[in-house]
Scaffold this motif. Sequence first.
Motif, mmCIF file in Angstrom:
data_model
loop_
_atom_site.group_PDB
_atom_site.id
_atom_site.type_symbol
_atom_site.label_atom_id
_atom_site.label_comp_id
_atom_site.label_asym_id
_atom_site.label_seq_id
_atom_site.Cartn_x
_atom_site.Cartn_y
_atom_site.Cartn_z
ATOM 1 N N ASN A 786 0.822 -1.213 0.000
ATOM 2 C CA ASN A 786 0.000 0.000 0.000
ATOM 3 C C ASN A 786 0.854 1.260 0.000
ATOM 4 O OD1 ASN A 786 -2.624 -1.010 -0.152
ATOM 5 N ND2 ASN A 786 -2.706 -1.418 2.044
ATOM 6 N N ILE A 787 2.126 1.143 0.395
ATOM 7 C CA ILE A 787 3.036 2.289 0.266
ATOM 8 C C ILE A 787 3.080 2.740 -1.180
ATOM 9 C CG2 ILE A 787 5.479 2.965 0.366
ATOM 10 C CD1 ILE A 787 5.744 1.258 2.868
ATOM 11 N N PHE A 788 3.177 1.801 -2.094
ATOM 12 C CA PHE A 788 3.247 2.139 -3.513
ATOM 13 C C PHE A 788 1.878 2.543 -4.061
ATOM 14 C CE2 PHE A 788 6.428 -1.246 -2.619
ATOM 15 C CZ PHE A 788 7.537 -0.426 -2.640
ATOM 16 N N SER A 789 0.821 1.958 -3.503
ATOM 17 C CA SER A 789 -0.531 2.370 -3.913
ATOM 18 C C SER A 789 -0.781 3.815 -3.523
ATOM 19 C CB SER A 789 -1.581 1.462 -3.264
ATOM 20 O OG SER A 789 -1.425 0.127 -3.678
ATOM 21 N N LEU A 790 -0.361 4.180 -2.302
ATOM 22 C CA LEU A 790 -0.514 5.568 -1.863
ATOM 23 C C LEU A 790 0.317 6.505 -2.742
ATOM 24 C CD1 LEU A 790 -0.359 5.060 2.011
ATOM 25 C CD2 LEU A 790 -2.311 5.924 0.724
ATOM 26 N N ALA A 791 1.515 6.059 -3.105
ATOM 27 C CA ALA A 791 2.358 6.870 -3.985
ATOM 28 C C ALA A 791 1.679 7.086 -5.328
ATOM 29 C CB ALA A 791 3.712 6.198 -4.169
ATOM 30 N N THR A 792 1.091 6.023 -5.868
ATOM 31 C CA THR A 792 0.407 6.124 -7.157
ATOM 32 C C THR A 792 -0.783 7.077 -7.063
ATOM 33 O OG1 THR A 792 1.073 3.855 -7.666
ATOM 34 C CG2 THR A 792 -0.723 4.795 -8.970
ATOM 35 N N GLU A 793 -1.539 6.986 -5.962
ATOM 36 C CA GLU A 793 -2.671 7.906 -5.776
ATOM 37 C C GLU A 793 -2.189 9.353 -5.708
ATOM 38 O OE1 GLU A 793 -4.909 6.770 -2.362
ATOM 39 O OE2 GLU A 793 -5.216 4.723 -3.053
ATOM 40 N N GLY A 794 -1.059 9.558 -5.041
ATOM 41 C CA GLY A 794 -0.508 10.903 -4.952
ATOM 42 C C GLY A 794 -0.101 11.444 -6.316
ATOM 43 N N LEU A 795 0.467 10.590 -7.136
ATOM 44 C CA LEU A 795 0.846 11.011 -8.479
ATOM 45 C C LEU A 795 -0.379 11.395 -9.304
ATOM 46 C CD1 LEU A 795 3.573 8.334 -9.300
ATOM 47 C CD2 LEU A 795 3.952 10.754 -8.847
ATOM 48 N N ARG A 796 -1.420 10.596 -9.194
ATOM 49 C CA ARG A 796 -2.641 10.900 -9.934
ATOM 50 C C ARG A 796 -3.274 12.207 -9.461
ATOM 51 N NH1 ARG A 796 -4.952 4.742 -9.446
ATOM 52 N NH2 ARG A 796 -3.643 3.819 -11.092
ATOM 53 N N ARG A 797 -3.208 12.431 -8.143
ATOM 54 C CA ARG A 797 -3.760 13.675 -7.609
ATOM 55 C C ARG A 797 -2.990 14.878 -8.156
ATOM 56 N NH1 ARG A 797 -2.425 13.990 -1.754
ATOM 57 N NH2 ARG A 797 -0.479 14.673 -2.709
ATOM 58 N N ASP A 798 -1.683 14.701 -8.343
ATOM 59 C CA ASP A 798 -0.852 15.771 -8.903
ATOM 60 C C ASP A 798 -0.870 15.780 -10.430
ATOM 61 O OD1 ASP A 798 -0.205 16.366 -6.307
ATOM 62 O OD2 ASP A 798 1.716 15.300 -6.339
ATOM 63 N N LYS A 799 -1.723 14.902 -11.000
ATOM 64 C CA LYS A 799 -1.869 14.804 -12.456
ATOM 65 C C LYS A 799 -0.553 14.442 -13.134
ATOM 66 C CE LYS A 799 -5.744 18.045 -12.478
ATOM 67 N NZ LYS A 799 -6.301 19.310 -12.995
ATOM 68 N N ARG A 800 0.128 13.462 -12.543
ATOM 69 C CA ARG A 800 1.359 12.925 -13.116
ATOM 70 C C ARG A 800 1.222 11.420 -13.197
ATOM 71 N NH1 ARG A 800 6.128 13.446 -10.125
ATOM 72 N NH2 ARG A 800 5.018 13.831 -8.170
ATOM 73 N N ASP A 801 1.848 10.830 -14.203
ATOM 74 C CA ASP A 801 1.812 9.383 -14.369
ATOM 75 C C ASP A 801 3.123 8.725 -13.979
ATOM 76 O OD1 ASP A 801 -0.799 9.357 -15.353
ATOM 77 O OD2 ASP A 801 -0.112 9.813 -17.390
#
Length: 973
Positions: A786-801
Amino acid sequence: MSTLLQTLLIETLPEDTDPILLLYIEKLLPFLEQEFAGISALGGTYEAHYQVLSQLGDRFAQEKAQRWSSRADQNLLVHVLNGLLTAWNISKYLPQPLSEIEKYLLCLGLTLHDYNKYCNGQGEETPNNWDVEQIINLCRELGEKLNFKLFWAEWQEYLPEIAYLAQNTQNKTSTNIYPANWPVPKIKDRRRLEIPLRRLLAFGDIAVHFNDPADIDTQTGGDRLREQLRYLNINKNLVYHRLRNSIGILSNGVHNATILYAKKLNWEPILFFAQGVIYLAPVNSQTPDIQELQEFIWSQISGVLGSKMLGGDIGFKRDGKGLKVAPQTLELFSPAELIPQLPRVIEVKVANMKDPATPKRLEKLPLTETEKDVLKKGADIRADRIAEFIFFAQKEFFGNSSEYINWVLNQLGVQDKISPEQTQLESGGVNYGWYHVAAYYVACHDTLKPEDISQRMQIWAEELANWASENNLLPSHSSPIREIFYAYLTRYLEVKGWESNYSPFDAEVAAYANAKTKVAKQPICSLSSGEFASEDQMDSVVLFKPQQYSNKNSLGGRQIKRGISKIWALEMLLRQAFWAVPAGKLEEQQPVFLYIFPAYVYSPQTAAAIKLLVNYMKLTNLWDVRKQWLEQEMNINALQSVSWLNDEAKLGRFQKDKYNKEDLPFMAMSYTTTRGKTLTDAWVQPAFLALSLSILLGVKVVATSSSVPLYNSDNDFKESVILDAPASFWNLLGLSNSLRIQDFENAMQRLLIAYSLHLDTRSSPPDAKWRDLIKTVREVTTNVLNIFSLATEGLRRDKRDIPRQDEIKRYWQYAQLWVKQESSVNNEGAYLMKLMEKLVQQYRVFYQANLGESSHTILLPLSKALEMILSVPQEVDVDDLIFQASGQLQDALQRQEVYKRPLMMDKSINKTTREERELMAIHAFITTCVRELFLGLYKGDRALLQENVNRIKSGAEFAYRWLALQEKSAKSS
C-alpha cells in the motif's frame, strides 16, 4: 554540526567554565551521543539483554537479563555525562587542585569506565580484568572511535593511565589495581591515579546510580559517597531535601525556593532529582528551622503569584456580569493592599474598546431623552472602567455600606446629580447604577483620555484604601491558603535532620471521610484525593472549564459538584502565570502534557540545559523533520539537524539573562496544543516529541492528556517513554505505550515512515491533514504494498503518471525500512517485497520498457499473467495453467516492438534458439506467478488475488523502476 544536548549545555555553562571541560563538550560529546545514546547503562528490555548474553554464551544469561531489566532505564550517554560532571564539580574542593593532564585523565577515564556495557550493547565479549593488554587495546579502539584526538592530542601516550582508571573506577571484583600488572605510566606521580583521580571517578559513578535524594541515608551508596569524600580529604557533609510528590510548577517552586534558602547556609547542590536535591554542606552546618523555611518558601511563591495577579495577568476574570476575583487573590492580599492595585487590573481586563458595556447598561435605566443625550458623550470604555472599579470594590469589600456609596459620589462630584438609591439599581447580578454614575462623570470630563482616567482611578483607589482603613470599614483579612500550604510542606517536604511525627495515612483518611459526608461544606477536589481543603472550581482559576470532570448525577441523588483544593488551585494559577494561557480555555485546545524526568539524576549543568530546552523549544515543524530525515538517508541521527531552538549556541548566553530569573526543572513540564479537532491531530506532535527528547537527551518522558502528573519521580516507572492513552495510530503502528532504550530505533523509524508517507501522499500543503493519518497507518500496516498504492494515488492527484527518480528511491526505501522494522516472526511484508523483486527481475529477462513509458506498458507481462490466472476456470490443472499462460504471454510479446524484447535483440543467435530462450524465461516467470504468488501467498483464492491486484501492480511498477535505475547507475559507474 552541533547536537541538541551540546547546544543546550554550551548555552547554559557559565562563562568561566574550565576550557578543558568546555573542549570535552564541544569536541567529544557528539561522538559520545552517537555511540552511547542507544546503549543501556541501567535498565533496558529483558529480550535484548537475553539475546546478547545468549549469543556470548553466558551461562547466567536468563538471570542477568532479568536482573538488569528490573532496573529503571538510564542510557550510557547520560550515565557517563552526569557522572563526569558530578566528579568535576566536587574536584574544586580538593586540597591540591588537578593539573591539566589530570583533568584530561579524569574526563577520558570516566568516559570509558563502563566499556563492558558498551561491549555488551554491541554484542561483543568483554576482556577479563587480568588481561591488561586486551583492556588497553579495547580502550584504544574505543578512543579512536570516539575521536579522543580532537579533545587531547597526546591521549595515546597516556593510554595505560586511562585504561587503569576505566578498569578500576570502583572497588569491586573486576578491578585490577596492582601497579605491577600495568605498564609504567607517563604521569609523574602514580599515586595521583589512586587519589584523587580514581576516587573522583568512583564518586561520579556511584552518584549516578542514585534515584532519590534520601538514598544518602537509606542506601549503602550514601556510605560509599562519604567514603570517597574521606579519601579525597574533602571536609564536607552530604545533606538533602526532597518533596514526596510532584505536581508541576508549584513543587518545582518549592524545590527552587529551598535551594535559594540553602544557599544562605552554604549548601551547594550537586545532584538533582525529580523530587529533590543532594547538597555538599559545611561540616558545622545547622539544620534549617522548619517554620523559617516554610515562611521563606511561601514568600517566594506568593511573591511570584502576587506580581502576576497585581499585573492583571491571573487571578481575575471578566464576564458579562463584571470582574471576578479568585479566592487565592483575596487571600494573598489584604483589602488595603489590593484596592490600590485595582486600577491596573481594571485597565488590563476591561479592554473592550470597540464594544463598551456602558451604552447597553444605560438602556436598562429609566432615563429621559435629555439625560440620554448628556450621557451619550460618556458611554464608552472610560465609563466601563470606572464602573467596574466602583462595583468591584463595593461587591468584594464594602457591601451595602452607605458610607462607601456617599464617598464615591462625593469623590466623583456627582452627589447633587445622582442619589445613593439610584446607584444601587441592579438586575441579574449587574449593577446598572454605577454605570450611570461613571457615564455622567465622563460626560462632564469628556476631554479626558483613557490613560487620564486610569491615573485618576489610581488616585481614587489610594485615597479609598486610606479612608476605609482609617474608618475601619474594610473586612478582616485571613489567608487559609497560606496555612494549608504550610500543612502541605509539613506533610511532604523533608530535609535531612528533620523529625516528623506526622501520620499521613490517618490524616488522609480523616480528610477523605470528612469530604464525603453530607455536612461537608466544600466539594471534593477533582484533581487530588481531597487531602487538603477545597473550594468551588472557579473559571478564573482552573485551565479547564469548571465542572469539566464532574460525574453525571444519579437519579434521586444529590447533585455532584467538583471542587479544587487550595494546593491545586495554586498550581493552576502558576501554570497560567508561567505558560500565559487563559483560564478555562486550555482544555478546548486538546493539550497533551509532557512531563520530563531525569533518568535517575541530573548534574547541575544538565538540569540547567533541560530548563533551557523547556523554555525555548520551538514548535517542531514535522515537514522540516521529514526533510532532514530524508536528506540523511532515513537515519534517526537526522533528529539532531532539526531546529529545536531559536538561536545558535553562545557560551553563557543565559547566565545573566532570563534564565537565571527562572526556576530549574525537577520534573520539567511542557505541553502541546492543536488546531485540529480529532484526537489524532492532538497526538501527532507529542508522540514525536516524547520519543525524540528521550533519544536526544536521555531524559524520561511521560506524555498524557492528564493535567495531573501520573508519577512523582522516575523511580516510579522503569521505561524511558510512556504514552498515556495515545491516539489509535500509535498502537496501530505496533508500538507499545511504554518504551525502553532498545525500543527507540524501531519506534522512531516506524513513526517517521508513517509521518513522512502521510505528508507525501495525503497532505495538501500547508495543511498536513493529520486527521487522516490513521488511514495511512492502517493501509501500510495492512499491506506493505500500500506504500506504492498511496504513492500512485498521490501522483494521480498531482496529475502525473511517472514518478521522479528521487520519488522512486524514497518510496522504495520506505518499504524496505518498513519491512526491516517488522517484528513478526513470519514477516509477510519482507516476503512480499522479495517476491515483487523476483517477479520483476524474471520478466525483465524477456521484456524491458523505457522508464518514460506508461504504467500499463511497464507492467504488461504481469498484467497478462494476472489476467490469465483470474480468468481461467478453477478446475484447470496448475501445469496446464502455466503452459497456457506462457503461450498467451509470448503471443502478446510478439505484437510489441522488438527493442522491448532483449532476448530477441541478440542477432548473433539464430531466431529459433532466441524464441526458445524467451519461452523458457516466460515459463519461469509464469511459474512464479502461479505457484508463489497465486497458490503460495494467496492460497489459490482468486477473490483475494483480485482484491490485491492493484497493490501488486503498484509494487511491481516501483520495483521495476527501482531495478532499472540501479542497473543504469551500475552501468554508468
